[in-house]
Design a protein around this motif. Sequence first.
Motif, PDB file in Angstrom:
ATOM      1  N   ASP A 180     -73.834  24.827 -48.527  1.00 20.28           N
ATOM      2  CA  ASP A 180     -73.889  24.765 -49.984  1.00 20.28           C
ATOM      3  C   ASP A 180     -74.492  23.451 -50.484  1.00 20.28           C
ATOM      4  OD1 ASP A 180     -72.736  27.240 -49.986  1.00 20.28           O
ATOM      5  OD2 ASP A 180     -70.717  26.547 -50.500  1.00 20.28           O
ATOM      6  N   GLY A 181     -74.917  22.608 -49.563  1.00 22.25           N
ATOM      7  CA  GLY A 181     -75.549  21.348 -49.958  1.00 22.25           C
ATOM      8  C   GLY A 181     -74.597  20.307 -50.489  1.00 22.25           C
ATOM      9  N   LEU A 182     -73.307  20.437 -50.189  1.00 26.10           N
ATOM     10  CA  LEU A 182     -72.323  19.480 -50.692  1.00 26.10           C
ATOM     11  C   LEU A 182     -72.153  18.283 -49.775  1.00 26.10           C
ATOM     12  CD1 LEU A 182     -69.625  22.025 -51.982  1.00 26.10           C
ATOM     13  CD2 LEU A 182     -71.258  20.705 -53.343  1.00 26.10           C
ATOM     14  N   ILE A 183     -72.477  18.442 -48.501  1.00 24.82           N
ATOM     15  CA  ILE A 183     -72.419  17.321 -47.563  1.00 24.82           C
ATOM     16  C   ILE A 183     -73.672  17.330 -46.710  1.00 24.82           C
ATOM     17  CG2 ILE A 183     -69.875  17.297 -47.460  1.00 24.82           C
ATOM     18  CD1 ILE A 183     -70.100  18.719 -44.735  1.00 24.82           C
ATOM     19  N   ASP A 184     -74.042  16.161 -46.208  1.00 25.06           N
ATOM     20  CA  ASP A 184     -75.203  16.030 -45.327  1.00 25.06           C
ATOM     21  C   ASP A 184     -74.786  15.793 -43.882  1.00 25.06           C
ATOM     22  OD1 ASP A 184     -76.984  16.272 -47.486  1.00 25.06           O
ATOM     23  OD2 ASP A 184     -76.769  14.137 -47.949  1.00 25.06           O
ATOM     24  N   ASP A 185     -73.647  15.113 -43.696  1.00 24.08           N
ATOM     25  CA  ASP A 185     -73.213  14.747 -42.350  1.00 24.08           C
ATOM     26  C   ASP A 185     -72.521  15.915 -41.670  1.00 24.08           C
ATOM     27  OD1 ASP A 185     -74.109  12.191 -42.943  1.00 24.08           O
ATOM     28  OD2 ASP A 185     -72.138  11.572 -43.718  1.00 24.08           O
ATOM     29  N   ASP A 186     -72.546  15.890 -40.329  1.00 22.82           N
ATOM     30  CA  ASP A 186     -71.807  16.901 -39.576  1.00 22.82           C
ATOM     31  C   ASP A 186     -70.308  16.778 -39.837  1.00 22.82           C
ATOM     32  OD1 ASP A 186     -74.095  17.933 -38.521  1.00 22.82           O
ATOM     33  OD2 ASP A 186     -73.996  16.779 -36.656  1.00 22.82           O
ATOM     34  N   VAL A 187     -69.824  15.519 -39.905  1.00 25.28           N
ATOM     35  CA  VAL A 187     -68.410  15.255 -40.200  1.00 25.28           C
ATOM     36  C   VAL A 187     -68.365  14.330 -41.410  1.00 25.28           C
ATOM     37  CG1 VAL A 187     -66.230  14.347 -39.349  1.00 25.28           C
ATOM     38  CG2 VAL A 187     -67.803  15.483 -37.758  1.00 25.28           C
ATOM     39  N   PRO A 188     -68.026  14.840 -42.587  1.00 22.90           N
ATOM     40  CA  PRO A 188     -68.029  14.014 -43.796  1.00 22.90           C
ATOM     41  C   PRO A 188     -66.952  12.935 -43.743  1.00 22.90           C
ATOM     42  CG  PRO A 188     -67.030  16.143 -44.240  1.00 22.90           C
ATOM     43  CD  PRO A 188     -67.618  16.227 -42.862  1.00 22.90           C
ATOM     44  N   GLN A 189     -67.253  11.802 -44.371  1.00 21.22           N
ATOM     45  CA  GLN A 189     -66.294  10.704 -44.428  1.00 21.22           C
ATOM     46  C   GLN A 189     -65.310  10.869 -45.576  1.00 21.22           C
ATOM     47  OE1 GLN A 189     -66.246   8.220 -42.004  1.00 21.22           O
ATOM     48  NE2 GLN A 189     -67.699   9.681 -41.110  1.00 21.22           N
ATOM     49  N   ARG A 190     -65.662  11.701 -46.560  1.00 19.13           N
ATOM     50  CA  ARG A 190     -64.798  11.897 -47.718  1.00 19.13           C
ATOM     51  C   ARG A 190     -65.028  13.281 -48.299  1.00 19.13           C
ATOM     52  NH1 ARG A 190     -60.297   8.967 -48.837  1.00 19.13           N
ATOM     53  NH2 ARG A 190     -59.787   8.981 -51.039  1.00 19.13           N
ATOM     54  N   LEU A 191     -63.966  13.949 -48.698  1.00 22.49           N
ATOM     55  CA  LEU A 191     -64.056  15.264 -49.332  1.00 22.49           C
ATOM     56  C   LEU A 191     -63.620  15.179 -50.784  1.00 22.49           C
ATOM     57  CD1 LEU A 191     -62.568  17.809 -46.751  1.00 22.49           C
ATOM     58  CD2 LEU A 191     -64.968  17.283 -47.167  1.00 22.49           C
ATOM     59  N   ASP A 192     -64.299  15.912 -51.638  1.00 20.00           N
ATOM     60  CA  ASP A 192     -63.856  16.088 -53.020  1.00 20.00           C
ATOM     61  C   ASP A 192     -62.656  17.032 -52.986  1.00 20.00           C
ATOM     62  OD1 ASP A 192     -63.512  17.102 -55.671  1.00 20.00           O
ATOM     63  OD2 ASP A 192     -65.564  16.499 -56.146  1.00 20.00           O
ATOM     64  N   PRO A 193     -61.516  16.655 -53.577  1.00 16.35           N
ATOM     65  CA  PRO A 193     -60.329  17.526 -53.500  1.00 16.35           C
ATOM     66  C   PRO A 193     -60.565  18.915 -54.093  1.00 16.35           C
ATOM     67  CG  PRO A 193     -60.028  15.775 -55.123  1.00 16.35           C
ATOM     68  CD  PRO A 193     -61.240  15.420 -54.323  1.00 16.35           C
ATOM     69  N   ALA A 194     -61.466  19.023 -55.066  1.00 22.05           N
ATOM     70  CA  ALA A 194     -61.739  20.328 -55.669  1.00 22.05           C
ATOM     71  C   ALA A 194     -62.318  21.301 -54.651  1.00 22.05           C
ATOM     72  CB  ALA A 194     -62.693  20.170 -56.857  1.00 22.05           C
ATOM     73  N   TRP A 195     -63.021  20.786 -53.630  1.00 20.80           N
ATOM     74  CA  TRP A 195     -63.620  21.670 -52.628  1.00 20.80           C
ATOM     75  C   TRP A 195     -62.554  22.432 -51.842  1.00 20.80           C
ATOM     76  CZ3 TRP A 195     -67.412  17.483 -50.317  1.00 20.80           C
ATOM     77  CH2 TRP A 195     -68.384  17.177 -51.282  1.00 20.80           C
ATOM     78  N   LEU A 196     -61.377  21.823 -51.688  1.00 18.18           N
ATOM     79  CA  LEU A 196     -60.328  22.461 -50.885  1.00 18.18           C
ATOM     80  C   LEU A 196     -59.812  23.737 -51.532  1.00 18.18           C
ATOM     81  CD1 LEU A 196     -58.190  19.422 -49.631  1.00 18.18           C
ATOM     82  CD2 LEU A 196     -60.380  20.302 -48.792  1.00 18.18           C
ATOM     83  N   THR A 197     -59.942  23.847 -52.850  1.00 22.21           N
ATOM     84  CA  THR A 197     -59.425  25.039 -53.538  1.00 22.21           C
ATOM     85  C   THR A 197     -60.268  26.278 -53.262  1.00 22.21           C
ATOM     86  OG1 THR A 197     -60.673  24.574 -55.576  1.00 22.21           O
ATOM     87  CG2 THR A 197     -58.482  23.578 -55.374  1.00 22.21           C
ATOM     88  N   ARG A 198     -61.390  26.099 -52.573  1.00 23.59           N
ATOM     89  CA  ARG A 198     -62.200  27.255 -52.157  1.00 23.59           C
ATOM     90  C   ARG A 198     -61.546  28.000 -50.996  1.00 23.59           C
ATOM     91  NH1 ARG A 198     -68.212  25.393 -52.482  1.00 23.59           N
ATOM     92  NH2 ARG A 198     -68.357  26.262 -50.388  1.00 23.59           N
ATOM     93  N   TYR A 199     -60.558  27.366 -50.348  1.00 23.38           N
ATOM     94  CA  TYR A 199     -59.961  27.900 -49.116  1.00 23.38           C
ATOM     95  C   TYR A 199     -58.479  28.215 -49.325  1.00 23.38           C
ATOM     96  CZ  TYR A 199     -64.294  25.998 -47.355  1.00 23.38           C
ATOM     97  OH  TYR A 199     -65.628  25.721 -47.172  1.00 23.38           O
ATOM     98  N   PRO A 200     -57.888  29.034 -48.445  1.00 27.49           N
ATOM     99  CA  PRO A 200     -56.458  29.320 -48.569  1.00 27.49           C
ATOM    100  C   PRO A 200     -55.629  28.035 -48.451  1.00 27.49           C
ATOM    101  CG  PRO A 200     -57.511  30.879 -47.075  1.00 27.49           C
ATOM    102  CD  PRO A 200     -58.528  29.815 -47.358  1.00 27.49           C
TER     103      PRO A 200
END
Length: 314
Positions: A180-200
């Motif tokens: 979805d183009g939200l991260i570039d790295d294989d393992v991101p150093q930081r996640l936007d908390p809103a992204w987690l609501t896409r998952y159970p």
Amino acid sequence: MKLPPLKALPVFEAVARLNSFSRAAEELRVSQSAVSHRIRQLEDYLGEALFLRGGRRLSLTDEGRAYLETVSAALGQIERASEQLQGRGGTRLRLAAHSSFAVRWLIPRMQDLQRRHPEVELMLEMMDDAPALSERVADAFITLHARQRGFTTEALYRERLFPICSRGFWQRVCADLRQDGLIDDDVPQRLDPAWLTRYPLLSASSIMGQPGEDWQTWLAAGGVRLPDTARMQHFSHMLMAHAATRHHQGIALTNDYMIDTADDPDLVRLPCYTVYTGDTFRFAYKSSRRNEPGLRLLRDWLLQQARQSGLLPG
């Protein structure tokens, strides 16, 4: 000095603790009629009923509960003074703790206590709720109680929450976010908390007391509102939510004593912020007993383990 019938006091303590005349008789190795006689003798002396007797049911009166608190403490002091004179040093202890803290953090470390202090004989009482600070329950406690008159409390851990998931689920999350183009790295150093609501989201009501409140609180700290479309699975306890994460069912919130992802190959701690719950786990003991050898050894060992494991700042 005017004292009550002293032989009746241990009988009263045993009946109150076991909530049974017959079980008290078995423990004291006397007849049930002898137990009944001692209780009547004590009640006649005090001029108060200590027990409510209703058929097969037995319970303490208000006066009985108040008297038990003092009597059990006094009998315990006599027992400990006798042990010290006999050279046993008062190192036999009952420790009451929350079941999750005991199972996940304390028990795996008890072998170290036995190795360092073999003279400490520890009986562990696991409680589902916060144990009441009373010598009738235990000699020492790991509790959420902030303070209570006559007790000393020392902080072991200030609880904080952070998200985890299985390693396989984490790989799926990273792949989705890259696509979805939200991260570039294989393992991101930081996640936007809103992204987690896409998952159970796996919620444990034991954390905050209400279903879903753990995730609402954690997301709110990042300025995110839990969307109505969020998929949430509810569990009564964090242990159950953990089991679901291991089966790749979603993302759960946990704390430092429940898991150490550095030593767990199956779970991943997500690169997000932590949120303090407001709960602090404390070691508590009767202030009058602070110089007893067993309590001093247990206190020092617990504080050392809390620092070594990262629960307490070094």
